[in-house]
Design a protein around this motif. Structure first.
Motif, PDB file in Angstrom:
ATOM      1  N   ALA A   1       9.728  -3.582  -3.796  1.00  8.74           N
ATOM      2  CA  ALA A   1       8.359  -3.290  -3.352  1.00  8.74           C
ATOM      3  C   ALA A   1       7.957  -1.871  -3.723  1.00  8.74           C
ATOM      4  CB  ALA A   1       8.246  -3.504  -1.842  1.00  8.74           C
ATOM      5  N   VAL A   2       8.878  -0.918  -3.559  1.00  7.54           N
ATOM      6  CA  VAL A   2       8.607   0.477  -3.919  1.00  7.54           C
ATOM      7  C   VAL A   2       8.293   0.584  -5.411  1.00  7.54           C
ATOM      8  CG1 VAL A   2       9.681   2.749  -4.213  1.00  7.54           C
ATOM      9  CG2 VAL A   2       9.911   1.528  -2.046  1.00  7.54           C
ATOM     10  N   ALA A   3       9.110  -0.091  -6.241  1.00  8.94           N
ATOM     11  CA  ALA A   3       8.909  -0.032  -7.692  1.00  8.94           C
ATOM     12  C   ALA A   3       7.564  -0.610  -8.093  1.00  8.94           C
ATOM     13  CB  ALA A   3      10.042  -0.765  -8.402  1.00  8.94           C
ATOM     14  N   LYS A   4       7.248  -1.784  -7.565  1.00  6.26           N
ATOM     15  CA  LYS A   4       5.991  -2.439  -7.931  1.00  6.26           C
ATOM     16  C   LYS A   4       4.793  -1.626  -7.450  1.00  6.26           C
ATOM     17  CE  LYS A   4       2.544  -5.632  -7.921  1.00  6.26           C
ATOM     18  NZ  LYS A   4       1.223  -5.618  -7.270  1.00  6.26           N
ATOM     19  N   PHE A   5       4.849  -1.154  -6.203  1.00  9.68           N
ATOM     20  CA  PHE A   5       3.747  -0.372  -5.647  1.00  9.68           C
ATOM     21  C   PHE A   5       3.498   0.882  -6.467  1.00  9.68           C
ATOM     22  CE2 PHE A   5       2.836   3.349  -2.916  1.00  9.68           C
ATOM     23  CZ  PHE A   5       1.497   3.092  -2.659  1.00  9.68           C
TER      24      PHE A   5
ATOM     25  N   THR B   1       2.442   0.239 -10.422  1.00  7.78           N
ATOM     26  CA  THR B   1       1.093  -0.302 -10.651  1.00  7.78           C
ATOM     27  C   THR B   1       0.013   0.678 -10.212  1.00  7.78           C
ATOM     28  OG1 THR B   1       1.218  -1.522  -8.548  1.00  7.78           O
ATOM     29  CG2 THR B   1       1.822  -2.702 -10.550  1.00  7.78           C
ATOM     30  N   GLU B   2       0.263   1.405  -9.123  1.00  8.91           N
ATOM     31  CA  GLU B   2      -0.704   2.424  -8.709  1.00  8.91           C
ATOM     32  C   GLU B   2      -0.732   3.568  -9.723  1.00  8.91           C
ATOM     33  OE1 GLU B   2      -2.949   2.493  -6.444  1.00  8.91           O
ATOM     34  OE2 GLU B   2      -2.417   0.715  -5.255  1.00  8.91           O
TER      35      GLU B   2
ATOM     36  N   LEU C   1      -2.567  -5.031  -9.787  1.00 11.81           N
ATOM     37  CA  LEU C   1      -2.532  -4.690  -8.366  1.00 11.81           C
ATOM     38  C   LEU C   1      -2.314  -5.886  -7.452  1.00 11.81           C
ATOM     39  CD1 LEU C   1      -5.423  -2.074  -8.136  1.00 11.81           C
ATOM     40  CD2 LEU C   1      -2.965  -1.632  -8.198  1.00 11.81           C
ATOM     41  N   PHE C   2      -2.465  -7.096  -7.962  1.00 13.10           N
ATOM     42  CA  PHE C   2      -2.538  -8.240  -7.056  1.00 13.10           C
ATOM     43  C   PHE C   2      -1.350  -9.192  -7.139  1.00 13.10           C
ATOM     44  CE2 PHE C   2      -6.851  -6.967  -8.480  1.00 13.10           C
ATOM     45  CZ  PHE C   2      -7.190  -6.278  -7.324  1.00 13.10           C
ATOM     46  N   GLY C   3      -0.911  -9.557  -8.327  1.00 13.11           N
ATOM     47  CA  GLY C   3       0.224 -10.463  -8.448  1.00 13.11           C
ATOM     48  C   GLY C   3       1.490  -9.859  -7.867  1.00 13.11           C
TER      49      GLY C   3
ATOM     50  N   SER D   1      -0.966  -3.897  -3.082  1.00 10.86           N
ATOM     51  CA  SER D   1      -0.410  -2.622  -2.630  1.00 10.86           C
ATOM     52  C   SER D   1      -0.381  -2.545  -1.109  1.00 10.86           C
ATOM     53  CB  SER D   1      -1.227  -1.455  -3.206  1.00 10.86           C
ATOM     54  OG  SER D   1      -1.035  -1.344  -4.599  1.00 10.86           O
ATOM     55  N   GLU D   2      -1.386  -3.144  -0.466  1.00  9.21           N
ATOM     56  CA  GLU D   2      -1.438  -3.113   0.996  1.00  9.21           C
ATOM     57  C   GLU D   2      -0.274  -3.907   1.605  1.00  9.21           C
ATOM     58  OE1 GLU D   2      -5.069  -1.814  -0.700  1.00  9.21           O
ATOM     59  OE2 GLU D   2      -4.003  -3.691  -1.035  1.00  9.21           O
TER      60      GLU D   2
END
Length: 386
Positions: free
Chosen positions: A317-321, A324-325, A360-362, A366-367
């Motif tokens: 989750a940290v990596a993806k967040f 992508t941000e 941001l969605f798949g 981020s939320e």
């Protein structure tokens, strides 16, 4: 601690980069403008064997690790986000369930051709009123004497218009919510299965997102992938890998956009000198460089943990967040460096800007990812001193 790639991984990156810069990158703009599935390009990449990157050599795959899959995702995104969405769907979500749970006949008929690019697979779980809330799925799977009858609608299905088979999330018991989810294999041409409207979008064009309709769609008993009610667990088994893959896409887009912005800052002159020498532009360049380096570390560290068998959901989750941000931050800064030309179609800055939103969605917004990270941290913080 040695964070360098192995000789094999370095060679793979060089090979993949050369192939994609030759086959895909020169046509990225035309893919974006036409928004048409690039069939010839898809077939050519299939001939190189990349669709089987995660699967064992015994069935025609490459047997590669997560780091190499992440390299592929990154290099794809550097060439074209639209095509990257197509390829990564084929490599992971679109084919994983049939690999894990399909019959030998199903694998021979669908999976093995898909690894070579001869068949196209996708996955369908998003619905008009259900995205992150998987337990809210309304598509029903009712068991009968010959298998299951599927009824419902799916939205935002990548490659839904060209897919030869789709793995469909449906509930066999709505009252159980997450405990009632199952996944079902549905092939193109099955009575009751049809493709609905195309969702016109501004990013990741070329990878069409479609509505799929299941109107009393009868499938056989062996279409159930795994067991009834265990679909949530099966999805969670690959969810962290999905997030690492998307982090790789974010990293690739950020690098590609950054290079284009850097090139523009070197060439564009104002007041008699390159704009890259102005302090505020230097500040943008420095911050983008730092964020990309941080995203690269987080992404490949998560992939390394996956290969070591010690990956946690929080790390993914940290990596993806962050990745992508970071991609969205970089494409915005690159657009600002271009000034008004950031809106001009003759420059790729506007395409990078639009494509950043897709990431941001798949795999979780981020939320949602921040919620996962925070809840895990509340239970155990790695920074606390015992």
């Amino acid at each position: 601690m040695d964070f360098s790639l192995t000789t094999e991984q370095k060679f793979f990156r060089e090979q993949v980069s050369r192939s994609l810069q030759r086959i895909v990158a020169p046509l990225a703009d035309s893919i974006d403008k036409s928004d048409v599935f690039p069939r010839d390009m898809f077939n050519e990449l299939g001939s190189l064997g990349y669709y089987g990157i995660r699967y064992p050599t015994e069935i025609g795959g490459m047997g590669a690790d997560c780091i190499m899959f992440t390299i592929l995702a990154e290099e794809l995104a550097r060439a074209s986000i639209g095509f990257a969405a197509i390829v990564t769907m084929q490599c992971l979500m679109g084919t994983d369930f049939i690999y894990r749970f399909g019959t030998e006949a199903q694998k021979e008929r669908l999976l093995i051709p898909a690894i070579k690019g001869g068949k196209i697979g996708t996955i369908a779980f998003t619905e008009p009123d259900c995205g992150s809330d998987l337990g809210g799925i309304r598509t029903r799977a009712v068991k009968n004497d010959t298998g299951y009858v599927l009824t419902g609608r799916k939205l935002w299905i990548t490659d839904g218009d060209v897919a030869d088979f789709v793995t469909v999330a449906a509930t066999t018991d709505p009252g159980k919510r997450l405990g009632g989810i199952g996944f079902f294999l549905v092939e193109k041409g099955t009575p009751g299965f049809s493709v609905g409207q195309k969702i016109e979008k501004i990013s990741a064009r070329g990878a069409a997102t479609m509505e799929l309709i299941f109107d009393e769609c009868q499938v056989s008993a062996d279409s159930l992938m795994g067991e009834e009610g265990k679909g949530t667990k099966y999805l969670n088994d690959i969810l962290s890998e999905i997030r690492i893959m998307i982090a790789g896409l974010g990293l690739g887009l950020a690098k590609s956009a950054f290079v284009s912005g850097l090139r523009y800052a070197r060439e564009r002159e104002a007041f008699g000198k390159p704009i890259g020498t102005f302090q505020l532009i230097e500040e943008k360049i420095a911050e983008m460089e730092v964020r990309i380096r941080a995203a690269e570390f987080l992404t490949y560290h998560a992939a390394w943990l996956k290969d070591q068998g010690s990956l946690t959901g929080k790390e993914a989750a940290v990596a993806k967040f962050y990745s992508t941000e970071t991609a969205c931050f970089v494409v915005d800064e690159v657009s600002r460096i271009h000034g008004a030309y950031g809106l001009a179609e003759e420059y790729p800055a506007q395409r990078y800007f639009r494509d950043g939103r897709f990431l941001l969605f798949g795999g979780g917004t981020s939320e949602i990812l921040k919620t996962i990270i925070a809840k895990d941290t509340m239970k155990k913080c790695d920074f606390e001193i015992n």
